[in-house]
Each structure stands twice: as structure tokens, then as C-alpha cells.
Design a protein around this motif. Structure first.
Motif, PDB file in Angstrom:
ATOM      1  N   VAL A 107     -16.438 -46.605  -2.342  1.00  0.00           N
ATOM      2  CA  VAL A 107     -17.098 -45.524  -3.076  1.00  0.00           C
ATOM      3  C   VAL A 107     -17.604 -44.513  -2.050  1.00  0.00           C
ATOM      4  O   VAL A 107     -18.592 -44.749  -1.355  1.00  0.00           O
ATOM      5  CB  VAL A 107     -18.241 -46.055  -3.953  1.00  0.00           C
ATOM      6  N   VAL A 108     -16.896 -43.393  -1.961  1.00  0.00           N
ATOM      7  CA  VAL A 108     -17.201 -42.401  -0.923  1.00  0.00           C
ATOM      8  C   VAL A 108     -17.464 -41.005  -1.483  1.00  0.00           C
ATOM      9  O   VAL A 108     -17.864 -40.102  -0.749  1.00  0.00           O
ATOM     10  CB  VAL A 108     -16.057 -42.331   0.126  1.00  0.00           C
ATOM     11  N   ASP A 109     -17.237 -40.814  -2.778  1.00  0.00           N
ATOM     12  CA  ASP A 109     -17.483 -39.519  -3.404  1.00  0.00           C
ATOM     13  C   ASP A 109     -17.621 -39.724  -4.906  1.00  0.00           C
ATOM     14  O   ASP A 109     -17.548 -40.855  -5.394  1.00  0.00           O
ATOM     15  CB  ASP A 109     -16.356 -38.517  -3.080  1.00  0.00           C
ATOM     16  N   TYR A 110     -17.829 -38.634  -5.641  1.00  0.00           N
ATOM     17  CA  TYR A 110     -18.052 -38.780  -7.075  1.00  0.00           C
ATOM     18  C   TYR A 110     -16.848 -39.389  -7.783  1.00  0.00           C
ATOM     19  O   TYR A 110     -17.014 -40.227  -8.677  1.00  0.00           O
ATOM     20  CB  TYR A 110     -18.417 -37.437  -7.723  1.00  0.00           C
ATOM     21  N   ASP A 111     -15.651 -39.000  -7.404  1.00  0.00           N
ATOM     22  CA  ASP A 111     -14.463 -39.535  -8.091  1.00  0.00           C
ATOM     23  C   ASP A 111     -14.357 -41.051  -7.921  1.00  0.00           C
ATOM     24  O   ASP A 111     -14.070 -41.765  -8.886  1.00  0.00           O
ATOM     25  CB  ASP A 111     -13.188 -38.856  -7.577  1.00  0.00           C
ATOM     26  N   THR A 112     -14.593 -41.550  -6.710  1.00  0.00           N
ATOM     27  CA  THR A 112     -14.492 -42.997  -6.512  1.00  0.00           C
ATOM     28  C   THR A 112     -15.673 -43.714  -7.165  1.00  0.00           C
ATOM     29  O   THR A 112     -15.521 -44.825  -7.663  1.00  0.00           O
ATOM     30  CB  THR A 112     -14.389 -43.360  -5.019  1.00  0.00           C
ATOM     31  N   TRP A 113     -16.853 -43.068  -7.195  1.00  0.00           N
ATOM     32  CA  TRP A 113     -17.999 -43.644  -7.902  1.00  0.00           C
ATOM     33  C   TRP A 113     -17.690 -43.734  -9.398  1.00  0.00           C
ATOM     34  O   TRP A 113     -17.926 -44.763 -10.032  1.00  0.00           O
ATOM     35  CB  TRP A 113     -19.253 -42.793  -7.672  1.00  0.00           C
ATOM     36  N   GLU A 114     -17.152 -42.647  -9.948  1.00  0.00           N
ATOM     37  CA  GLU A 114     -16.827 -42.604 -11.373  1.00  0.00           C
ATOM     38  C   GLU A 114     -15.830 -43.701 -11.750  1.00  0.00           C
ATOM     39  O   GLU A 114     -15.957 -44.332 -12.800  1.00  0.00           O
ATOM     40  CB  GLU A 114     -16.254 -41.225 -11.715  1.00  0.00           C
ATOM     41  N   ASP A 115     -14.843 -43.946 -10.890  1.00  0.00           N
ATOM     42  CA  ASP A 115     -13.860 -44.999 -11.157  1.00  0.00           C
ATOM     43  C   ASP A 115     -14.506 -46.380 -11.237  1.00  0.00           C
ATOM     44  O   ASP A 115     -14.039 -47.250 -11.965  1.00  0.00           O
ATOM     45  CB  ASP A 115     -12.778 -45.032 -10.061  1.00  0.00           C
ATOM     46  N   GLU A 116     -15.587 -46.588 -10.483  1.00  0.00           N
ATOM     47  CA  GLU A 116     -16.231 -47.895 -10.408  1.00  0.00           C
ATOM     48  C   GLU A 116     -17.399 -48.086 -11.371  1.00  0.00           C
ATOM     49  O   GLU A 116     -17.645 -49.195 -11.821  1.00  0.00           O
ATOM     50  CB  GLU A 116     -16.748 -48.148  -8.983  1.00  0.00           C
ATOM     51  N   LEU A 117     -18.153 -47.001 -11.689  1.00  0.00           N
ATOM     52  CA  LEU A 117     -19.460 -47.212 -12.328  1.00  0.00           C
ATOM     53  C   LEU A 117     -19.812 -46.272 -13.477  1.00  0.00           C
ATOM     54  O   LEU A 117     -20.955 -46.307 -13.954  1.00  0.00           O
ATOM     55  CB  LEU A 117     -20.556 -47.097 -11.262  1.00  0.00           C
ATOM     56  N   LEU A 118     -18.886 -45.489 -13.961  1.00  0.00           N
ATOM     57  CA  LEU A 118     -19.243 -44.486 -14.962  1.00  0.00           C
ATOM     58  C   LEU A 118     -19.641 -45.101 -16.302  1.00  0.00           C
ATOM     59  O   LEU A 118     -20.635 -44.712 -16.912  1.00  0.00           O
ATOM     60  CB  LEU A 118     -18.090 -43.500 -15.168  1.00  0.00           C
ATOM     61  N   GLU A 119     -18.898 -46.064 -16.775  1.00  0.00           N
ATOM     62  CA  GLU A 119     -19.108 -46.618 -18.111  1.00  0.00           C
ATOM     63  C   GLU A 119     -19.865 -47.957 -18.041  1.00  0.00           C
ATOM     64  O   GLU A 119     -19.810 -48.659 -17.035  1.00  0.00           O
ATOM     65  CB  GLU A 119     -17.754 -46.849 -18.800  1.00  0.00           C
ATOM     66  N   ASP A 120     -20.546 -48.292 -19.138  1.00  0.00           N
ATOM     67  CA  ASP A 120     -21.243 -49.573 -19.194  1.00  0.00           C
ATOM     68  C   ASP A 120     -20.302 -50.743 -18.930  1.00  0.00           C
ATOM     69  O   ASP A 120     -20.695 -51.734 -18.326  1.00  0.00           O
ATOM     70  CB  ASP A 120     -21.932 -49.761 -20.551  1.00  0.00           C
ATOM     71  N   GLU A 121     -19.042 -50.625 -19.387  1.00  0.00           N
ATOM     72  CA  GLU A 121     -18.073 -51.701 -19.149  1.00  0.00           C
ATOM     73  C   GLU A 121     -17.826 -51.890 -17.655  1.00  0.00           C
ATOM     74  O   GLU A 121     -17.619 -53.014 -17.192  1.00  0.00           O
ATOM     75  CB  GLU A 121     -16.739 -51.416 -19.850  1.00  0.00           C
ATOM     76  N   ASP A 122     -17.820 -50.788 -16.898  1.00  0.00           N
ATOM     77  CA  ASP A 122     -17.640 -50.863 -15.444  1.00  0.00           C
ATOM     78  C   ASP A 122     -18.835 -51.575 -14.809  1.00  0.00           C
ATOM     79  O   ASP A 122     -18.679 -52.461 -13.961  1.00  0.00           O
ATOM     80  CB  ASP A 122     -17.508 -49.472 -14.829  1.00  0.00           C
ATOM     81  N   ILE A 123     -20.024 -51.179 -15.226  1.00  0.00           N
ATOM     82  CA  ILE A 123     -21.250 -51.783 -14.696  1.00  0.00           C
ATOM     83  C   ILE A 123     -21.269 -53.269 -15.031  1.00  0.00           C
ATOM     84  O   ILE A 123     -21.557 -54.107 -14.168  1.00  0.00           O
ATOM     85  CB  ILE A 123     -22.483 -51.060 -15.270  1.00  0.00           C
ATOM     86  N   LEU A 124     -20.936 -53.595 -16.260  1.00  0.00           N
ATOM     87  CA  LEU A 124     -20.917 -54.987 -16.703  1.00  0.00           C
ATOM     88  C   LEU A 124     -19.955 -55.831 -15.869  1.00  0.00           C
ATOM     89  O   LEU A 124     -20.269 -56.964 -15.488  1.00  0.00           O
ATOM     90  CB  LEU A 124     -20.545 -55.055 -18.186  1.00  0.00           C
ATOM     91  N   ARG A 125     -18.808 -55.277 -15.539  1.00  0.00           N
ATOM     92  CA  ARG A 125     -17.827 -55.990 -14.703  1.00  0.00           C
ATOM     93  C   ARG A 125     -18.433 -56.347 -13.341  1.00  0.00           C
ATOM     94  O   ARG A 125     -18.261 -57.459 -12.837  1.00  0.00           O
ATOM     95  CB  ARG A 125     -16.579 -55.108 -14.536  1.00  0.00           C
ATOM     96  N   HIS A 126     -19.182 -55.433 -12.761  1.00  0.00           N
ATOM     97  CA  HIS A 126     -19.812 -55.681 -11.462  1.00  0.00           C
ATOM     98  C   HIS A 126     -20.971 -56.669 -11.573  1.00  0.00           C
ATOM     99  O   HIS A 126     -21.200 -57.470 -10.660  1.00  0.00           O
ATOM    100  CB  HIS A 126     -20.265 -54.375 -10.829  1.00  0.00           C
ATOM    101  N   ILE A 127     -21.695 -56.613 -12.700  1.00  0.00           N
ATOM    102  CA  ILE A 127     -22.762 -57.594 -12.930  1.00  0.00           C
ATOM    103  C   ILE A 127     -22.150 -58.984 -13.013  1.00  0.00           C
ATOM    104  O   ILE A 127     -22.626 -59.923 -12.374  1.00  0.00           O
ATOM    105  CB  ILE A 127     -23.540 -57.254 -14.222  1.00  0.00           C
ATOM    106  N   GLN A 128     -21.096 -59.129 -13.790  1.00  0.00           N
ATOM    107  CA  GLN A 128     -20.456 -60.427 -13.968  1.00  0.00           C
ATOM    108  C   GLN A 128     -19.851 -60.954 -12.669  1.00  0.00           C
ATOM    109  O   GLN A 128     -19.801 -62.167 -12.453  1.00  0.00           O
ATOM    110  CB  GLN A 128     -19.396 -60.340 -15.065  1.00  0.00           C
ATOM    111  N   ALA A 129     -19.429 -60.053 -11.784  1.00  0.00           N
ATOM    112  CA  ALA A 129     -18.878 -60.459 -10.488  1.00  0.00           C
ATOM    113  C   ALA A 129     -19.970 -60.845  -9.495  1.00  0.00           C
ATOM    114  O   ALA A 129     -19.679 -61.358  -8.411  1.00  0.00           O
ATOM    115  CB  ALA A 129     -18.022 -59.332  -9.908  1.00  0.00           C
TER     116      ALA A 129
END
Length: 169
Positions: free
Chosen positions: A13-35
Motif C-alpha cells: 500500500v503505497v498510494d490511494y489506488d493501492t489503499w483503495e484496492d485493500e481497504l475501501l469496502e467493509d468486505e476488504d476490512i473484514l478480510r484483513h480482520i479475519q486474516a
């Protein structure tokens, strides 16, 4: 939303586009929580929050002080955090592999950890605010985050974007 995260997991995660790919939606956040690489400190609203992270060991686990315990409103169920020895804490928009302004860095035990987030009613403590209702030096933080090695056999961890159960269900 504030979060605690493993910086090594977010090195890409080095800029907004890469941040958005990883963390924009709740489903993305949830995936990282579960990991086990991200823990939310989420009360469902915006604000400026004080955070204290305390880490312990199996022999000497991190605990609330008497003062913190006396003003605790609620505690989360434990979240899994698979640690590589350090954690960063800040706003979700700051998640990356780097420590930037406003991000707290904390050494934590390596391996599987249980993270419990405590919401503190710091304003209830006498003398905690100045006449403008701002916290005075030494006031308790809004959140105390305890990071301890997971207990052997501990297999159930919270995996919700909202850190605390809603009152009355």
C-alpha cells in the motif's frame, strides 16, 4: 475509524489506488480482520481519539490499571492479531507499511496474539477536562488496547468491523 495493523502485511500500500484496492469496502476490512492483520477500533463515528496500546507476555499479560478499569465502558471480545513483533495504530486512511505522522508504533509479542479493545469514559474522571472540556495532560485515553499472546487452544476471535456489540443486541 482507527485500526491496529501489521505494517509488513501492508507494504504494497503505497498510494490511494493501492489503499483503495485493500481497504475501501467493509468486505476488504473484514478480510484483513479475519486474516489477523488488522484490528478495528471502531465506534461508528468520526472524532479525535486518544489511544494507549499496552502489550504483555504469557508470564506478565498486559492488563488495565485500576484507574482504567474504574472508567471502562465496554471491552471487545478478543481479536486475532498475527504479529511479527510490531503493530501500528492510526486512522484507516493511513494504513500502509510505513510509519507516517499521527501513527503510533508499538512493539508487540510475535506470533498469535489476542487483542482486546477497551473503551474508556475518560470524561467521567474528576479533573480530566479543562474549562473548554478538552482533556488535560494525564487524562485517560478513549481506548486502551491490550495485546497479549493468545492462550493455547484459543480459537474463537471476534471478526467484526464494529469493535463492540451494539447495546441491547
Amino acid at each position: 475509524m482507527l485500526v491496529l495493523w501489521d505494517p509488513q502485511r501492508f507494504e504494497a500500500v503505497v498510494d490511494y489506488d493501492t489503499w483503495e484496492d485493500e481497504l475501501l469496502e467493509d468486505e476488504d476490512i473484514l478480510r484483513h480482520i479475519q486474516a489477523g492483520v488488522l484490528v478495528p477500533l471502531n465506534v461508528g463515528g468520526d472524532g479525535a481519539f486518544g489511544v494507549l496500546v499496552r502489550s504483555g507476555t504469557a508470564v506478565e499479560p498486559a492488563m488495565l490499571t485500576e484507574r482504567e478499569a474504574a472508567h471502562r465502558l465496554v471491552a471487545s471480545q478478543p481479536y486475532l492479531f498475527v504479529s511479527r513483533g510490531r503493530a501500528l495504530v492510526g486512522g484507516i486512511e493511513g494504513v500502509s507499511g510505513d510509519v507516517s505522522d499521527g501513527v503510533l508504533e508499538q512493539p508487540v509479542p510475535e506470533g498469535r496474539c489476542a487483542v482486546v479493545v477497551h473503551l474508556i469514559d475518560w470524561q467521567a474522571e474528576a479533573g480530566s477536562q479543562d474549562k473548554e472540556r478538552r482533556p488535560v495532560p494525564g487524562a485517560l485515553p478513549d481506548f486502551v488496547v491490550l495485546v497479549n499472546p493468545a492462550q493455547l487452544g484459543q480459537g474463537t476471535f471476534r471478526s467484526e468491523v464494529n469493535t463492540f456489540e451494539a447495546p441491547n443486541g
